[in-house]
Write an enzyme that holds these catalytic residues in place. Structure first.
Site, PDB file in Angstrom:
ATOM      1  N   LYS A 128     -13.076 -21.896  63.709  1.00 63.44           N
ATOM      2  CA  LYS A 128     -12.030 -22.287  64.659  1.00 63.44           C
ATOM      3  C   LYS A 128     -12.516 -23.458  65.527  1.00 63.44           C
ATOM      4  CE  LYS A 128     -10.107 -17.630  64.787  1.00 63.44           C
ATOM      5  NZ  LYS A 128     -10.023 -16.353  65.474  1.00 63.44           N
TER       6      LYS A 128
ATOM      7  N   GLN B 162     -12.287 -13.294  70.368  1.00 68.55           N
ATOM      8  CA  GLN B 162     -12.409 -12.902  68.972  1.00 68.55           C
ATOM      9  C   GLN B 162     -12.426 -11.381  68.835  1.00 68.55           C
ATOM     10  OE1 GLN B 162     -12.332 -14.996  66.254  1.00 68.55           O
ATOM     11  NE2 GLN B 162     -12.285 -13.118  65.043  1.00 68.55           N
TER      12      GLN B 162
ATOM     13  N   ASP C 223      -3.678 -17.534  70.216  1.00 65.69           N
ATOM     14  CA  ASP C 223      -3.680 -16.616  69.068  1.00 65.69           C
ATOM     15  C   ASP C 223      -2.316 -15.958  68.882  1.00 65.69           C
ATOM     16  OD1 ASP C 223      -5.970 -16.529  67.538  1.00 65.69           O
ATOM     17  OD2 ASP C 223      -7.048 -15.163  68.882  1.00 65.69           O
TER      18      ASP C 223
END
Ligand code: NAP
Length: 285
Positions: free
Chosen positions: A52, A96, A119
């Site tokens: 990412k 995460q 996200d």
């Protein structure tokens, strides 16, 4: 037969974002900035976060990685989330997942300012998606949508069958596909309690497999000419990466298919980068 090339699409999207970043900077705006919180040293999470950050750097963003040991407390993590929420230099950030068991993923996700939730996991973004308001959508379903669009695969009026009902793939995928003036498809979601799963799948014009079972979808489950989207990321008995679709078996029946690797997975980090640049663009509004 079309092989939907996620890698080539991702390269194209990254190029478009890099151009957008230069336009923002020429207009006197700051460089977009993604921050990522990583807890512990799980190999998979390390790789996902690294990819990412690399995608963002390739697009010309600033990126920051904030690491914590596995024994970090939930309060410390919540304080860090609050700091990022209030940091004007950070346009978007991710925590995460998975987190260690002593930390509530729900509490952490809900603590993120939904405007920085690139996200798309915050309940406000999920709710906005379901009623068709602008929002950040989970990267995998949005990436699939982008692939269909870029390959000029029509969805309107088509029957889309999604295998899997997870909060990050199956459900948001269904929301995008049924959305008026967006997917406009007729959607069926099947899951582990579905009866006649094979028959349901055989009715699909577009079959999206997101269940996490290696080579689950075989040719006898696919209608002649169907579009096959394989979200699965599994290891087979030999330890090789494979999807939820038996690629060799299904290939002759389908009219388009995403390979694994190089299909859906290749575009998801790029979608995250797209969200960050969108957030940066809105930052001065
Ligand atoms: P998940 O949370 O484990 O959900 C799996 C879903 O599949 C559940 O709804 C489950 O049904 C259903 N399912 C499992 N076995 C089934 C069966 N035999 N028949 C019918 N339905 C079944 O998984 P996920 O996070 O959505 O991920 C799915 C796959 O996509 C995994 O391989 C994952 O690694 C991959 N993935 C890839 C990306 C990418 O960017 N390419 C991103 C995310 C995930 P129940 O709800 O009834 O249990």
């Amino acid at each position: 037969m079309i092989i939907i090339d996620g890698k080539a699409t991702a390269a194209q999207i990254k190029q478009e974002i890099a151009t957008e970043v230069e336009t923002l900077i020429s207009a006197g705006k700051k460089r977009p900035h993604l921050a990522a919180i990583l807890v512990g040293h799980d190999g998979g999470s390390e790789t996902y976060v690294k990819n990412k950050m690399l995608a963002c750097e390739a697009c010309g963003f600033k990126s920051s990685l904030i690491r914590f040991d596995t024994d970090v407390t939930e309060d410390t993590l919540l304080e860090q989330v609050a700091r990022l929420n209030n940091d004007d230099d950070v346009d978007g950030f991710i925590v995460q997942l998975p987190l260690p068991k002593h930390i509530s993923e729900q509490r952490i996700t809900e603590a993120i300012d939904f405007r920085k939730d690139v996200d798309g996991f915050h309940p406000i973004n999920v709710g906005r998606l379901s009623i068709g308001l602008p929002c950040y959508v989970s990267a995998t379903p949005k990436g699939i949508f982008e692939l269909l669009r870029r390959y000029n695969i029509p969805t309107s009026g088509k029957h889309c069958v999604i295998i899997g009902r997870s909060n990050i793939v199956g459900k948001p995928m269904a929301s995008l596909m049924i959305q008026k003036e967006l997917g406009d498809a007729t959607v069926t979601i099947v899951h582990s309690h579905t009866q006649n799963l094979k028959e349901e799948c055989r009715r699909a014009d577009i079959l999206i497999a997101a269940l996490g079972r290696p080579n689950f979808v075989t040719a006898d489950m696919v209608k002649e000419g169907a579009i096959i989207i394989d979200v699965g990321m599994n290891r087979n008995a030999e330890g090789k990466l494979c999807g939820d679709v038996d690629y060799e078996d299904v290939f002759p029946v389908a009219s388009a298919i995403t390979p694994v690797p190089g299909g859906v997975g290749a575009v998801t980090t790029t979608i995250l980068a797209k969200h960050v640049v969108e957030a940066a663009d809105k930052a001065d509004e």
